[in-house]
Enzyme design. Structure first.
Site, PDB file in Angstrom:
ATOM      1  N   HIS A  19       0.806  -1.229   0.051  1.00 21.62           N
ATOM      2  CA  HIS A  19      -0.146  -0.025   0.246  1.00 21.62           C
ATOM      3  C   HIS A  19       0.896   1.331  -0.120  1.00 21.62           C
ATOM      4  O   HIS A  19       1.179   1.987   1.229  1.00 21.62           O
ATOM      5  CB  HIS A  19      -0.853   0.065   1.277  1.00 21.62           C
ATOM      6  CG  HIS A  19      -1.962   1.039   1.211  1.00 21.62           C
ATOM      7  ND1 HIS A  19      -3.008   0.896   1.796  1.00 21.62           N
ATOM      8  CD2 HIS A  19      -2.029   2.340   0.672  1.00 21.62           C
ATOM      9  CE1 HIS A  19      -3.931   1.892   1.701  1.00 21.62           C
ATOM     10  NE2 HIS A  19      -3.274   2.972   0.998  1.00 21.62           N
ATOM     11  N   GLU A  72      -2.900  -1.852  -3.095  1.00 20.29           N
ATOM     12  CA  GLU A  72      -3.732  -1.089  -2.399  1.00 20.29           C
ATOM     13  C   GLU A  72      -3.263   0.632  -2.504  1.00 20.29           C
ATOM     14  O   GLU A  72      -2.206   0.889  -2.555  1.00 20.29           O
ATOM     15  CB  GLU A  72      -4.171  -1.335  -1.091  1.00 20.29           C
ATOM     16  CG  GLU A  72      -4.436  -2.756  -0.668  1.00 20.29           C
ATOM     17  CD  GLU A  72      -4.537  -3.052   0.795  1.00 20.29           C
ATOM     18  OE1 GLU A  72      -3.859  -1.997   1.690  1.00 20.29           O
ATOM     19  OE2 GLU A  72      -4.774  -4.012   1.456  1.00 20.29           O
ATOM     20  N   HIS A 118      -7.842  -6.077   7.655  1.00 18.54           N
ATOM     21  CA  HIS A 118      -7.552  -5.068   8.731  1.00 18.54           C
ATOM     22  C   HIS A 118      -7.866  -5.684  10.247  1.00 18.54           C
ATOM     23  O   HIS A 118      -8.905  -6.179  10.406  1.00 18.54           O
ATOM     24  CB  HIS A 118      -8.318  -3.703   8.585  1.00 18.54           C
ATOM     25  CG  HIS A 118      -7.712  -2.453   9.300  1.00 18.54           C
ATOM     26  ND1 HIS A 118      -7.102  -1.736   8.433  1.00 18.54           N
ATOM     27  CD2 HIS A 118      -7.673  -2.070  10.304  1.00 18.54           C
ATOM     28  CE1 HIS A 118      -6.561  -0.800   9.190  1.00 18.54           C
ATOM     29  NE2 HIS A 118      -6.922  -0.713  10.137  1.00 18.54           N
TER      30      HIS A 118
END
Length: 238
Positions: A43, A70, A190
């Site tokens: 990410h 991401e 997450h």
């Protein structure tokens, strides 16, 4: 079986704390694959505080499992995706100063914007995944705009798990049902860890992939990276 994608951002955070190239994030990604990970997630953020844009380019050259990038779909992100052609692009609504992902997309109010991005990704042959809260409406709109998958934002599940795991997972089961009925795939990520992962995978067997970084890296400090990846894979064998 649900697949494990290892988010290697935190290894890059550690590297950046001292400069140089220790740990080497490319070698780390290859080690994760060698130890059984079925995907690598990164990410990159505009300030490059962990994964750098050049890291993504170098990783693409060597990764043999699924590569998932991401990010917020600004021009720089889209250029990076076009250059590297990952297996999957996961769109998150994080602004440049957000520490970590803290909400899913409102796929109703951002429908036109996201639909345009999803179309562009699919034209490039990249799987499009939308990061959403466990809300059937958000899932349905993601499917309507043409997304291939949604990634369910699991912080609320992880937070409530110890108090009442059945209550914690209930909205995720509803969101997964909506995704299944809409014909799109399901990812999740997450705050998933060795305590809460197996129950999630058992209760929502349709999950295609979980992306895990922070907890896995922390566990690896104590348990070793190879052993940790094997332990996470075991949680998914339900």
């Amino acid at each position: 079986m649900t697949r494990l994608s290892v988010n290697i951002n935190k290894f890059a955070t550690l590297r950046n704390a001292r400069g140089g190239n220790n740990p080497d994030v490319v070698k780390t990604a290859l080690d994760c694959e060698r130890f059984g990970a079925q995907g690598i997630t990164v990410h990159p953020r505009p300030d490059e505080r962990h994964i750098r844009y050049n890291d993504v380019i170098e990783l693409k050259k060597v990764i043999s499992t699924e590569f998932n990038i991401e990010g917020y779909p600004d021009d720089r992100y889209m250029e990076l995706v076009q250059k590297t052609k990952p297996a999957q692009a996961t769109l998150v609504p994080d602004g440049p100063h957000v520490l970590t992902s803290n909400a899913g997309w409102d796929t109703v109010s951002h429908y036109s914007f996201l639909q345009e991005i999803v179309t562009e990704l699919k034209n490039q042959g990249v799987r499009a995944s939308i990061f959403v809260d466990p809300d059937p409406k958000m899932v349905e709109m993601a499917a309507k705009m043409g997304a291939d998958r949604v990634e369910l934002y699991t912080e609320s599940y992880a937070t409530a798990y110890l108090a009442d795991k059945e209550k914690a997972i209930a909205p995720f089961k509803e969101a997964a049902k909506a995704a299944h009925e809409a014909g799109i795939g399901i990812n999740a990520g997450h705050d998933l860890d060795l305590d809460n992962l197996a129950y999630l995978a058992k209760e929502i067997s349709e999950i295609d992939e979980v992306s895990i970084g922070h907890a896995l890296v922390c566990d690896a400090i104590y348990l070793g990276l190879e052993n940790t990846i094997q332990m996470y894979l075991k949680q998914l064998q339900v």
